[in-house]
Design an enzyme around this catalytic site. Sequence first.
Site, PDB file in Angstrom:
ATOM      1  N   ASN A  34       7.494  -5.248   2.641  1.00 31.59           N
ATOM      2  CA  ASN A  34       7.365  -6.159   1.511  1.00 31.59           C
ATOM      3  C   ASN A  34       7.665  -7.588   1.962  1.00 31.59           C
ATOM      4  O   ASN A  34       8.788  -7.894   2.367  1.00 31.59           O
ATOM      5  CB  ASN A  34       8.341  -5.783   0.390  1.00 31.59           C
ATOM      6  CG  ASN A  34       8.395  -6.851  -0.691  1.00 31.59           C
ATOM      7  OD1 ASN A  34       7.501  -6.955  -1.528  1.00 31.59           O
ATOM      8  ND2 ASN A  34       9.429  -7.689  -0.673  1.00 31.59           N
ATOM      9  N   GLU A  35       6.651  -8.444   1.964  1.00 26.15           N
ATOM     10  CA  GLU A  35       6.770  -9.901   2.084  1.00 26.15           C
ATOM     11  C   GLU A  35       7.358 -10.400   3.409  1.00 26.15           C
ATOM     12  O   GLU A  35       7.714 -11.573   3.504  1.00 26.15           O
ATOM     13  CB  GLU A  35       7.577 -10.476   0.911  1.00 26.15           C
ATOM     14  CG  GLU A  35       6.870 -10.338  -0.431  1.00 26.15           C
ATOM     15  CD  GLU A  35       7.589 -11.056  -1.562  1.00 26.15           C
ATOM     16  OE1 GLU A  35       8.769 -11.446  -1.392  1.00 26.15           O
ATOM     17  OE2 GLU A  35       6.989 -11.206  -2.639  1.00 26.15           O
ATOM     18  N   VAL A  36       7.474  -9.545   4.402  1.00 27.23           N
ATOM     19  CA  VAL A  36       8.042 -10.033   5.665  1.00 27.23           C
ATOM     20  C   VAL A  36       7.117 -11.085   6.278  1.00 27.23           C
ATOM     21  O   VAL A  36       7.571 -12.138   6.746  1.00 27.23           O
ATOM     22  CB  VAL A  36       8.301  -8.875   6.641  1.00 27.23           C
ATOM     23  CG1 VAL A  36       8.796  -9.419   7.982  1.00 27.23           C
ATOM     24  CG2 VAL A  36       9.320  -7.901   6.059  1.00 27.23           C
ATOM     25  N   SER A  48       2.770  -6.412   2.393  1.00 25.10           N
ATOM     26  CA  SER A  48       2.336  -6.840   1.069  1.00 25.10           C
ATOM     27  C   SER A  48       3.074  -8.132   0.744  1.00 25.10           C
ATOM     28  O   SER A  48       4.299  -8.148   0.720  1.00 25.10           O
ATOM     29  CB  SER A  48       2.664  -5.778   0.012  1.00 25.10           C
ATOM     30  OG  SER A  48       2.187  -6.164  -1.257  1.00 25.10           O
ATOM     31  N   HIS A  82       0.695 -11.702  -3.811  1.00 20.49           N
ATOM     32  CA  HIS A  82       1.871 -11.852  -4.659  1.00 20.49           C
ATOM     33  C   HIS A  82       1.780 -13.263  -5.244  1.00 20.49           C
ATOM     34  O   HIS A  82       1.728 -14.234  -4.487  1.00 20.49           O
ATOM     35  CB  HIS A  82       3.171 -11.711  -3.864  1.00 20.49           C
ATOM     36  CG  HIS A  82       3.428 -10.325  -3.354  1.00 20.49           C
ATOM     37  ND1 HIS A  82       4.639  -9.953  -2.813  1.00 20.49           N
ATOM     38  CD2 HIS A  82       2.638  -9.226  -3.303  1.00 20.49           C
ATOM     39  CE1 HIS A  82       4.572  -8.684  -2.438  1.00 20.49           C
ATOM     40  NE2 HIS A  82       3.369  -8.217  -2.726  1.00 20.49           N
TER      41      HIS A  82
END
Length: 827
Positions: free
Chosen positions: A415-417, A462, A482
């Site tokens: 997630n979002e790394v 993501s 996102h």
Amino acid sequence: MRHQLLSRATWTFRDASTKKWLPATVPGCVHLDLRQAGLIPDPFFGTNELELQWIEERDWEYRARFKVDAQLLGEEIVELVAEGLDTVATVTLNGKVVARTANMFTPFRWDVKKLLKPGAQNELLIRFDSAMAYLRENHNAHTYREFNDPVGNSNRIRKQQCQFGWDWGPRLVTAGVWRSIQLEAWSTNRLDNLVVKQVHDAKGGVQLDLTPELARPDADAACRWKLQLDGETVATGEGASIVVPDPQLWWPAGQGAQPLYTLTVDVVDATGTKIGRWSQRIGLRTITLDQSKDEWGEAFRFLVNGRPIFAKGANWIPAHSFVVGLSRADTERDLRSAVEANMNMIRVWGGGIYESEDFYDVCDELGLMVWQDFAFACTLYPVNEDFRELVRPEATAQIRRLRHRASLALWCGNNEVWMLNRETVTDETKVEIRSAYEKLFHELLPEVVAENDPATSYWPSSPWRRDGVHGHEAGETSGDSHYWDVWHSRKPIKSYELWKFRFVSEFGMQSYSSPATNATFCPADDTNVFGPTMENHQKNAAGNQIILDYVSRQYRFPQTQDDLIYLSQLNQARCMQMGVEHYRRLMPRCMGALYWQLNDCWPVASWSSIEFTGRWKALHYAARRFYAPALVSAHVPGDEQVTIGNYRKSTMDVAHLYTVYDAPEPTRGVMSWDLMHIDGTRLGGGTKKVVLRPGEAVKQKTLDLHKLFKKTSHDDVYVRIALEIDGQRVSEETVLLASPRFMHLPRGKVRCKVKALDAHRFQLTFTSPVLQHRFAFDLGKLDYRASDNFFELYPNESKSVVVTLKRKLTAAKLREQLTWRSLVDTY
């Protein structure tokens, strides 16, 4: 194979710096055991969380004493199997060190037969070193930014990341045996797992190919199998393949049924001796992530049994800050609420855990596709090979555990790394960082997925677009997005309509929990939303200010704090409705909208649509409407602007009316619209017969209101739109053409009739002589579920709602608890 559950042993625990042992529960964790012993207060109440940070700095020991069954010791191999140790553990059996571990997510298996004492007490001791000490002593060359850990360095340990604090959750860094632990004994061989490959042909036939995975390779091993559906045997036989007779396909919620076959496979050796049994429920289906080229660039959509599905859903965080010992009911409550709100997908977010078998059972049964993140979120992770070798067995075990799940739709690396660290990862002076990132998320994880679950698609992060292209523009052509310009950047909510994303996997708006939920953690003298307790239960640093900012743009100054809470929920629902309906109108260009977030892990102000207590916020009731399979939706392209002198100027003079439809079978309906003056006068309107086809969003009508607004103010008009199918109203909405705070909403007396349907269910029928915008009723502290709430109560039209209570009650007692308000009542 023989088993002995060690959770049934006598367990005690202690602070390793003391001598006193106290009773413990396994599976469990130190916070719950300390609470049970009366040594700490409720971590969720008041500001108690702040006083419990000492726990993370201590080492803790757990001890079990037990005798071993003689038959179990008679087997060739006796293994100690620990499904989950949290986290830095030294395992000692009868004074001998068995292993040292440092991964919360990896199950472990050790041969301990030589260490066990027959006929005598055995002692298993598990020492959990302080996670904080581990962070200070390991991978300490890794110093990259933390986004949600107020202390720092939680990315150095393979442990549930949100234990260290997040912008919706407390910092409660715990330790303990958090999943089952047992002895398993076997001789000759052991069945470790089974691969079930589904082969679907173009004519609807399904074949299952079976490959046993054994502790000791055996080319002569064979399968004897039985396939059942709804308790009836549909096929039995021997061999490595099953041709399923009259296969019944599994579909996501809203697309068809969710039949689950029980497949039982006995694996035998060349002599016919049973090695082991594998029995699981499976759904016959294919789910693929389609990224084929199209007119807008590259698709990002899920195909289920070849059918494109618009993913409607939300993001899932752990159901509790203490994830140990959660029952099926603890997750089913909110997952069932998701389906009741017409959702078909849940994204299991990467900063939490790989969920329990109960969680995936419910998703399989309800038709909730699962987007499964690996357990990485937001921050960069250590670059060395030692860290990656902690990850490999973790990923392997979790993939092999979940690969047969009907609901499993996607494995996602993190997630979002990439999104949050893109500048660092792409810095040409830090090539080792990019190399380490790619080795983990573009090499190791996809490799392990390909080895163990080639049927399920892998997505590296993501959000992500192929080749790591960044920016909103890129999200209009490929990948998932996102979108946080609304909320974090405080952009106007109409900013949702600026972008035509392919798939939106995160976007959100905070609100306060209800007064009833707040009462579960607020001392009576500290309930103010800006007081110490509520500030402690608002984990986003600017959260309260942002809530007030957005509320003030839409609504007038509230009379009471309860009114402010109600307005915060109206604002949240309005924001998510605008975003979701925009994305659904873009179908098939956009094929997914998963808002942040479905649930809470403790009582808190957050982005959730379901409060920690299970109460639905206004958003969740709205989600049931805006995720409906047949939807009527209005796009008003204009906006309000403020000029010099604080004068208002409106360009909201046109409304485009759409139908959106994603049910599997086509149908016909009637769309209607009514132009209404706020005083109840009908100013015009019409109807149109419409054809509704699966996967289509169609602009059906444009209302040009320029002439109307030469005679009437935007503040005095609304448009009522509706869609009927077979005479039943399936979608309805009020379209406002001005900010609600400027509208001249009328006041009128609401009447309510209460009818008892049985001891637990009541029908409430409301009527009003005037429009009651976003009418909401409440039953105080009663635990209830309503068929609808936060709805439009139109003039002189009755609205009936069914409420279901947990406990029996009379109609008279219910009426004593009943209160209501609409927007006009808040000022």
